[in-house]
Write an enzyme that holds these catalytic residues in place. Structure first.
Site, PDB file in Angstrom:
ATOM      1  N   GLU A  98     -10.116   1.323 -18.729  1.00 52.01           N
ATOM      2  CA  GLU A  98     -10.989   0.145 -18.746  1.00 52.01           C
ATOM      3  C   GLU A  98     -10.943  -0.582 -17.406  1.00 52.01           C
ATOM      4  O   GLU A  98     -11.943  -1.137 -16.952  1.00 52.01           O
ATOM      5  CB  GLU A  98     -10.607  -0.805 -19.891  1.00 52.01           C
ATOM      6  CG  GLU A  98     -10.795  -0.209 -21.284  1.00 52.01           C
ATOM      7  CD  GLU A  98     -12.161   0.433 -21.506  1.00 52.01           C
ATOM      8  OE1 GLU A  98     -13.151  -0.024 -20.909  1.00 52.01           O
ATOM      9  OE2 GLU A  98     -12.225   1.412 -22.275  1.00 52.01           O
TER      10      GLU A  98
ATOM     11  N   HIS B  41     -13.455   1.013 -15.142  1.00 50.91           N
ATOM     12  CA  HIS B  41     -14.794   0.437 -15.339  1.00 50.91           C
ATOM     13  C   HIS B  41     -14.848  -0.934 -14.662  1.00 50.91           C
ATOM     14  O   HIS B  41     -15.853  -1.308 -14.061  1.00 50.91           O
ATOM     15  CB  HIS B  41     -15.087   0.249 -16.832  1.00 50.91           C
ATOM     16  CG  HIS B  41     -15.416   1.504 -17.576  1.00 50.91           C
ATOM     17  ND1 HIS B  41     -16.399   2.366 -17.169  1.00 50.91           N
ATOM     18  CD2 HIS B  41     -14.910   2.036 -18.730  1.00 50.91           C
ATOM     19  CE1 HIS B  41     -16.480   3.386 -18.048  1.00 50.91           C
ATOM     20  NE2 HIS B  41     -15.586   3.200 -18.994  1.00 50.91           N
TER      21      HIS B  41
ATOM     22  N   HIS C 282     -15.481  -0.729 -11.019  1.00 55.32           N
ATOM     23  CA  HIS C 282     -16.889  -0.403 -10.783  1.00 55.32           C
ATOM     24  C   HIS C 282     -17.718  -1.696 -10.772  1.00 55.32           C
ATOM     25  O   HIS C 282     -18.641  -1.856  -9.975  1.00 55.32           O
ATOM     26  CB  HIS C 282     -17.359   0.528 -11.911  1.00 55.32           C
ATOM     27  CG  HIS C 282     -18.525   1.403 -11.576  1.00 55.32           C
ATOM     28  ND1 HIS C 282     -19.069   2.266 -12.483  1.00 55.32           N
ATOM     29  CD2 HIS C 282     -19.263   1.544 -10.452  1.00 55.32           C
ATOM     30  CE1 HIS C 282     -20.096   2.908 -11.925  1.00 55.32           C
ATOM     31  NE2 HIS C 282     -20.224   2.488 -10.693  1.00 55.32           N
TER      32      HIS C 282
END
Ligand SMILES: [Zn+2]
Length: 675
Positions: free
Chosen positions: A464, A467, A470
């Site tokens: 996570e 992500h 990102h």
């Protein structure tokens, strides 16, 4: 004053009351509509700025209110919030349908689209224009009225069929129960699983134990129950959902869904449904997906066969099993795994205290990307357990806000996810930085013990956080192309690649120390984690490939000639089948991912993403897992770029070549690394 309608930077959680949401949504929808009306009413000829960019930045306030609201509905909800969600969801879909059906708006977008070669657009602008245009054209905006009408009919029919499909699967799942009254029938099950089965029986006023087709009940029984006949009974019940020729049967629905999707694709000018879906994927074409699946199949099959034989021999040795069946696989795999690795969570957990793992993932981010995480207490939170950080780069330049919310609560849904409260974008010369959040459900500490994570939870946290990176490192102009707004067979690259660091000595040394003694995790344990992670990788790969190929067999062709669902499926499974077929079962009639959910022509992406992360991490392994040059390339070409360019172009710029399936097979130990 409604705090949601007053401009805010970080979400003003302490000022927001539930009664603020609905009026804020209504107002923001009105404002967004007015912004769109202003675009269509513009008397000047359509340009990229007055149409595409204007549309991109219309409804920003509505987006912010939506993210605050729906993030809360996932992480800290209550009945009142759920009720509001039911009231506002139809308003929001009506609003977005109104946009897609707005012909005057489409005319302007189309006019810009048709001049695109003369507009001197940047790559990002070109992508944005393409995306906006396709969001209309892929919904039929270019069709003549009669075909438009047919498209609406198909869409409405499909949504009813998908709903019915799901209802049948649910009804079939709930209809079955295995009632056991002799404790001997539960032999092999761990105490906790027995208790859960007894609680299920108790809840239905029954003596003894109940086993159902819900995963939390089904999975442990298949894994641990010694009684082969009971496993068979349960497995056949599980495998025959929607395939009993009664009112819950899904065979007709499968055929109808496949045919309507095909007709829809043809209306829009695509050869098949898969061609339609894959236009907006990294893989691009069905041919590429078939090549990918078949290449992986060819290379993984020998290993899968070896593993199958090993498992069959093991079952024979242990219990005299002559012919290994589907209902034996999970049971003997678990036994074999225990024999080979003798690894359980309790041995590992003391080395993974939550606070240590958090500081570990921050250190990894610092070593790779030069990020600094500063915990702060001046940012409003929706729950006292949420941690808030300001993130800076090496030059102390502000990068992002980061929220972290780790423990289960009554109002939080299960699982782990990354989300954002504010996207990154550039406007009027300013680079507006994002607000990113990670939400998990890790065991909380007790008065005597800190929160200790299982290894699986450690990789989840890294996943996570990937992500999250990102989102945090996004550096684009347009919010709808920023951060994780990428094709969905690309979105798991930043998350899955981060998991790789959890298996590396150099990374574990940074944080995996015993919470009482401070002793670093023994490398013997690390080695075992690595080996057990690739246990039966060949069989797992074959299984995933069989689902991917089945998906493509329904969506990559003209399905009008298919009459028998089971016969079609048997044909599709031919190359991946190791266990004997059971005529009573059918996968398609309960394959909710592709017939109810959004995975049609997309099941391949699980393996696709694994190949991407294995191939990308292999690059780090070549130069060193903390190599700053590779990390910089990853940041500049992948993490910061969002969906501004085709992901294959971005990937090749990072890696210098397309991803190789061998990277995955090598990491899994299925083939030897070429020297
Ligand atoms: Zn993910």
């Amino acid at each position: 004053m409604n705090p949601l309608l007053t401009p805010f930077d970080t979400a003003p959680f302490t000022k927001i009351k539930n009664e603020h949401f609905k009026p804020a949504f209504l107002q923001a929808i009105d404002d967004a509509k007015a912004e769109i009306d202003a675009i269509t009413a513009n008397e000047e000829a359509p340009t990229f700025e007055n149409t595409i960019e204007a549309l991109e930045f219309a409804g920003q306030q509505l987006d912010r209110i939506s993210s605050v609201f729906f993030n809360l509905n996932s992480a800290e909800t209550n009945e009142e919030i759920q009720k509001i969600a039911q009231e506002v969801s139809p308003l929001l879909s009506e609003f977005s349908n109104d946009i897609t059906l707005n012909e005057a708006l489409f005319e302007r977008i189309k006019s810009v689209y048709e001049q695109k070669d003369n507009l001197n657009l940047s790559v990002e602008q070109d992508t944005l224009l393409d995306k906006k245009y396709k969001s209309f054209s892929r919904n039929g905006a270019n069709l003549p009225p009669d075909k438009k009408k047919r498209l609406r009919e198909i869409d409405s029919e499909l949504s009813k069929l998908k709903l019915k499909f799901g209802e049948n699967v649910l009804a079939e799942t709930n209809k079955f129960e295995m009632h056991l009254t002799d404790e001997k029938d539960l032999e092999g099950l761990p105490e906790g699983e027995k208790e859960a089965a007894s609680a299920l029986a108790h809840a239905k006023n029954k003596e003894g134990w109940l086993v159902t087709l819900d995963y939390p009940s089904y999975i442990p029984f298949m894994k641990y129950a010694k009684d082969r006949n009971l496993r068979k009974k349960l497995s056949l019940a599980f495998g025959s959902k929607g395939f009993h020729g009664d009112k819950f049967d899904n065979q007709e629905h499968v055929l109808n869904i496949a045919n309507l999707r095909f007709e829809r694709a043809q209306l829009l000018g695509f050869k098949t449904h898969a061609h339609y879906v894959l236009e907006e994927r990294m893989a691009q074409t069905p041919e590429k997906v078939y090549d990918f699946l078949n290449e992986l199949l060819e290379k993984a099959k020998p290993a899968a066969k070896r593993e199958f034989e090993q498992l069959e021999n093991f079952a024979k040795e242990l219990d005299g099993v002559e012919c290994l069946q589907k209902w034996d696989s999970s049971y003997y795999s678990e036994k074999l795994k225990q024999k080979l690795f003798d690894l359980d969570d309790e041995k590992l957990k003391p080395y993974f205290k939550l606070e240590n793992v958090i500081s570990g993932v921050f250190k990894v981010a610092e070593k790779l990307f030069g990020l600094q995480f500063e915990e702060v207490d001046d940012i409003e939170k929706y729950h006292e357990e949420v941690k808030t950080y300001r993130v800076y780069d090496t030059d102390k330049k502000f990068i992002s806000i980061f929220y972290a919310d780790f423990h289960p609560r009554k109002g939080k849904r299960g699982g782990a996810w990354m989300t954002s409260y504010k996207p990154q974008y550039r406007l009027n010369g300013a680079n507006v930085r994002p607000h990113i959040s990670n939400v998990c459900n890790f065991t909380r500490s007790t008065p005597s013990k800190p929160s200790l994570l299982t290894f699986n939870e450690v990789t989840t946290l890294f996943h996570e956080f990937g992500h999250g990176l990102h989102g945090m490192l996004a550096d684009t102009t347009y919010p709808s192309l920023s951060g994780t707004s990428v094709y969905w067979d690309f979105v798991e690259l930043p998350s899955q690649i981060m998991e790789n660091w959890c298996y590396e000595k150099e990374a574990l040394e940074l944080f995996a120390t015993h919470y009482e003694t401070g002793e670093p995790i023994p490398m013997k344990l690390v080695q075992k984690i690595k080996e057990s992670a690739t246990f039966q990788e060949g069989l797992q790969t074959l299984r995933q490939l069989s689902f991917g190929l089945l998906d493509m067999s329904w969506h990559g062709i003209d399905p009008s000639g298919i009459e028998n669902v089971k016969a079609h499926e048997t044909e599709a499974f031919k190359g991946t089948q190791l266990y004997p077929d059971t005529p009573e079962t059918c996968m398609s009639t309960a394959f909710s991912h592709i017939f109810q959910g959004g995975y049609s022509s997309g099941y391949y992406s699980y393996k696709w993403a694994e190949v991407l992360d294995a191939d990308a991490f292999a690059y780090f392994k070549e130069k060193g897992i903390f190599d700053r040059d590779i990390a910089l390339k990853f940041k500049e070409n992948i993490l910061s770029k969002g969906g501004t360019e085709n992901p294959m172009v971005l990937y090749k710029r990072f890696r210098g070549a397309e991803p190789r399936v061998e990277a995955l097979l090598e990491r899994a130990g299925l083939i030897k690394k070429a020297s």
